[in-house]
Design a protein around this motif. Structure first.
Motif, mmCIF file in Angstrom:
data_model
loop_
_atom_site.group_PDB
_atom_site.id
_atom_site.type_symbol
_atom_site.label_atom_id
_atom_site.label_comp_id
_atom_site.label_asym_id
_atom_site.label_seq_id
_atom_site.Cartn_x
_atom_site.Cartn_y
_atom_site.Cartn_z
ATOM 1 N N TYR A 171 29.836 31.947 39.324
ATOM 2 C CA TYR A 171 28.878 32.028 40.413
ATOM 3 C C TYR A 171 29.494 32.413 41.754
ATOM 4 O O TYR A 171 28.826 32.913 42.633
ATOM 5 C CB TYR A 171 28.111 30.701 40.547
ATOM 6 N N GLU A 185 28.808 31.835 46.500
ATOM 7 C CA GLU A 185 27.426 31.523 46.882
ATOM 8 C C GLU A 185 27.009 30.129 46.435
ATOM 9 O O GLU A 185 26.001 29.596 46.887
ATOM 10 C CB GLU A 185 26.466 32.554 46.298
ATOM 11 N N PRO A 189 21.588 26.260 42.686
ATOM 12 C CA PRO A 189 20.969 27.528 43.081
ATOM 13 C C PRO A 189 19.878 27.951 42.092
ATOM 14 O O PRO A 189 19.055 28.810 42.392
ATOM 15 C CB PRO A 189 22.134 28.514 43.037
ATOM 16 N N ARG A 207 21.810 28.687 48.334
ATOM 17 C CA ARG A 207 22.800 29.725 48.048
ATOM 18 C C ARG A 207 23.548 29.982 49.332
ATOM 19 O O ARG A 207 22.952 30.306 50.346
ATOM 20 C CB ARG A 207 22.124 31.025 47.571
#
Lengths: 448, 448
Positions: B89, B92, B108, B140
């Protein structure tokens, strides 16, 4: 809702990690699932009750003239440094660093942020009084989370903040909150007693906690038994009336009622012995008046009618929304499961089909389901191919206050059975009469 | 709501940090306030619209047979390690360490957690199909948050997850989502076009994004102009019908409509030239079918009707709830301010008293306010002691679709003025007729 299409993962066995009854039943009834220590997913049945509680709080807050809004969960540490609480809060504050290495935190409460919003936008006494509130997720990194949603880390809370020109006005806001909280808890079927409390880390002079009596309560409480006879009921109240709100405060706080934190043996001794009670209680809310504690250091001032810049008088007022589910269950259950008060029940009634697949029974259940739904009620129809015993056990566990049982034998005589979860009493009556009774119970008499 | 008691901090000047119109108007209309980069408080007016959008989504999801629940914002990293996304990921993901030094994160999206819930509780094909969804805050950690709520860091999102036995069933769930999304956006006054999309970090085969055409959109889009003539309207649909849902999918996706990510110049060239359009669009939702991408590694299996353990077919389906406020404003505004579609307007109409303090005008406004409120409508009554020009400017800025203007001169002739925010057209009519018109507009004709 048809149970065959719902997601209600009831457990047959009692989970070993659950020490108190509400935690056990919430897990067994498929209301919550732990995702990590003190953090829960709200499965559909749990979410439904959470939403009902939230709706009642919104209704009562708006009725009192308070204005809903929403603040973010992730906040900058800067504001908390301004108030001095960034260091004070200790390890219970979940501290976060973002990708730009800025200090952030998951809000455990929101005095700083709301004060910042106020000082940015309000400058005149003419804009007062003002009470803003939110219902939002909070986080406290409890060292030992336990008792399910009663002492979780991520929790749902209503927090409201009043801004007033004078202490007198702020105390009226305090009283308004007391009244609205009494109404709120009663609508949930709870008796929550306002008890003189300790101000703790928020700080303040006047503060009451609302406690629900329950054996599993974390606090020891001492009270005059007369207080349990008080009911707010459905009396009318003008929230703008200082006198009316003050009278309610006096009525509900003049008898001895304190937690162990503020208990005073000497004062308690003045209560006639036969009325002195010691018990345990669950805290479900707290109201505070803390004056200019935040407005002064943070510069939240208004210009008064003589042109002077004065810091506003504030208070903050909280209800533990997610914790309320636990408190309600602690106060209302038996050895078969939960017994939801009508005000917060996830479904208004259950429909149990004793012989799924039997044309007549299926048709009668469908007809009941449709009629109740058309009235704006939400029945839970157990249309699974299961034995009656299993269906009854599920209904008892999840605690719907009313159950309509439909079987071929009764239908031959034109009757179904209406059973109260609380008393266990059953009554045979026609399907139409059953619908009318359920509608009446939920205050829909006029619409039938 | 009486404006004198509301908290509506409108700004006269345009905040310099706002680059796009929705961000400017949301700040100026007192809907939001930035608390830190990409993180906003929702002031009362903004919160009200957010709640309306949320309610529409809930209604349409439930209508489609999808079941609401709620997952926590803070999750353990463990599940994300199981799927492999903890490392994928990147920056973020807001990563957090709790006081016991455990790796946590602010969610997220929730494929991992919902898959874990599914595998813990569901074991048989008989419990399928199942679609669970939530509306919950997400985070995010965008490197450069901008455009207000359109590209914030903390954002509100509807995310739904379907679990099905076969690919065929899962594609029906996909189609059901497409239909429910079309209805959802139309109720908000939006035309959101499903466009073939790229699957991005969620991964998947079949996916469509829903895009609202707007000059400020972040994506370049290419489409056949015929697609903008399609309307779902108020047609009836049986969400259980595979054929009906498939037909809607075909109707709404058979014409060329793609974002720059999937655009194919050669295919586009086959569209007759006069119908080829290039524009910009704002993404307001996305539906995915991704098969067994999560169920296989995470062991989310069911026993099928032949006794075999098979991984379930899944999809996830999102609507950007907070971002929708920005998208609606981008699509519906003029140089005076916002123009809310009736479906999401924070108040159903405004009442402007041209001469506060004039007995007759005050009484007429009060009567209008009470009648509209009694119908279940929410008017915003500007009862402040301000000049008419200022009151009109505020009403235009905050964008209520209808305004009733009340003044002594009109009242002498027994009329008030009803003005459409969208067309600017005004009409003089009796207060009773104005009430009837407003009621009619909001579909309350029968109740008047």
């Amino acid at each position: 809702m048809r149970l065959s299409r719902y997601f209600l993962p009831v457990l047959k066995e009692t989970p070993s990690e659950a020490q108190i009854v509400s935690h056990r039943y919430m897990l067994r009834a498929g209301m919550i699932k732990q995702s990590s220590a003190g953090i829960y997913s709200w499965l559909p049945l749990g979410f439904k009750v959470l939403r009902k509680i939230e709706d009642i709080i919104h209704e009562e807050q708006k009725r009192a003239g308070h204005i809903p809004m929403l603040m973010p969960t992730i906040q900058s540490a800067d504001l908390w440094r301004e108030s001095g609480r960034y260091d004070d809060y200790g390890e219970e504050m979940l501290r976060i660093r973002d990708r730009h290495d800025r200090d952030m935190l998951f809000t455990p409460t929101a005095e700083e942020l709301i004060t910042d919003i106020f000082r940015s936008h309000v400058g005149s006494y003419k804009d007062l009084p003002l009470t803003l509130y939110q219902i939002q997720w909070k986080f406290r990194d409890e060292i030992r989370p336990r008792f399910g949603v009663m002492r979780g880390r991520e929790f749902y809370m209503k927090d409201g903040y009043n801004f007033d020109l004078t202490k007198e006005d702020a105390l009226h806001a305090y009283n308004r909150h007391l009244v609205s909280y009494l109404r709120t808890y009663e609508r949930m079927g709870l008796q929550a007693i306002p008890m003189r409390a300790d101000s703790g880390p928020i700080g303040g002079d006047d503060t009451h906690e609302f406690l629900v009596l329950a054996e599993t309560g974390e606090s020891e409480v001492f009270y005059d038994s007369q207080i349990t006879e008080l009911k707010f009921g459905d009396r009318e109240i003008d929230y703008d009336s200082v006198e009316q709100c003050q009278a309610v405060l006096e009525e509900f706080t003049s008898r001895y009622a304190r937690t162990d934190e503020t208990h005073d043996e000497a004062v308690f001794a003045e209560v006639p012995e036969e009325r002195r009670r010691t018990a345990r209680g669950i805290e479900v809310g707290q109201i505070f008046y803390f004056g200019t504690k935040y407005s002064e250091p943070m510069g939240a001032t208004v210009v008064d009618n003589e042109g002077n810049k004065v810091p506003v008088h504030m208070g903050s007022h909280g209800i533990g929304v997610s914790r309320l589910l636990g408190a309600i269950i602690e106060a209302s259950h038996d050895d078969k499961g939960i017994i939801w008060p009508e005000g917060v029940t996830p479904f208004h009634c259950g429909i149990v089909n004793l012989k799924q697949g039997d044309d007549e029974a299926d048709a009668a259940c469908e007809a009941l389901y449709k009629s109740l739904t058309a009235l704006g009620l939400e029945p839970l129809y157990d249309d699974r191919n299961e034995r009656a015993g299993g269906k009854f056990a599920t209904m008892d566990l999840i605690g719907l206050p009313w159950r309509i049982t439909v079987g071929p034998r009764g239908l031959k005589n034109g009757v179904v059975e209406l059973t109260s979860r609380r008393t266990g009493e059953s009554e045979e009556l026609s399907p139409e009469a059953a619908i009318e009774r359920i509608a009446q119970i939920y205050g829909l008499a006029a619409k039938v």
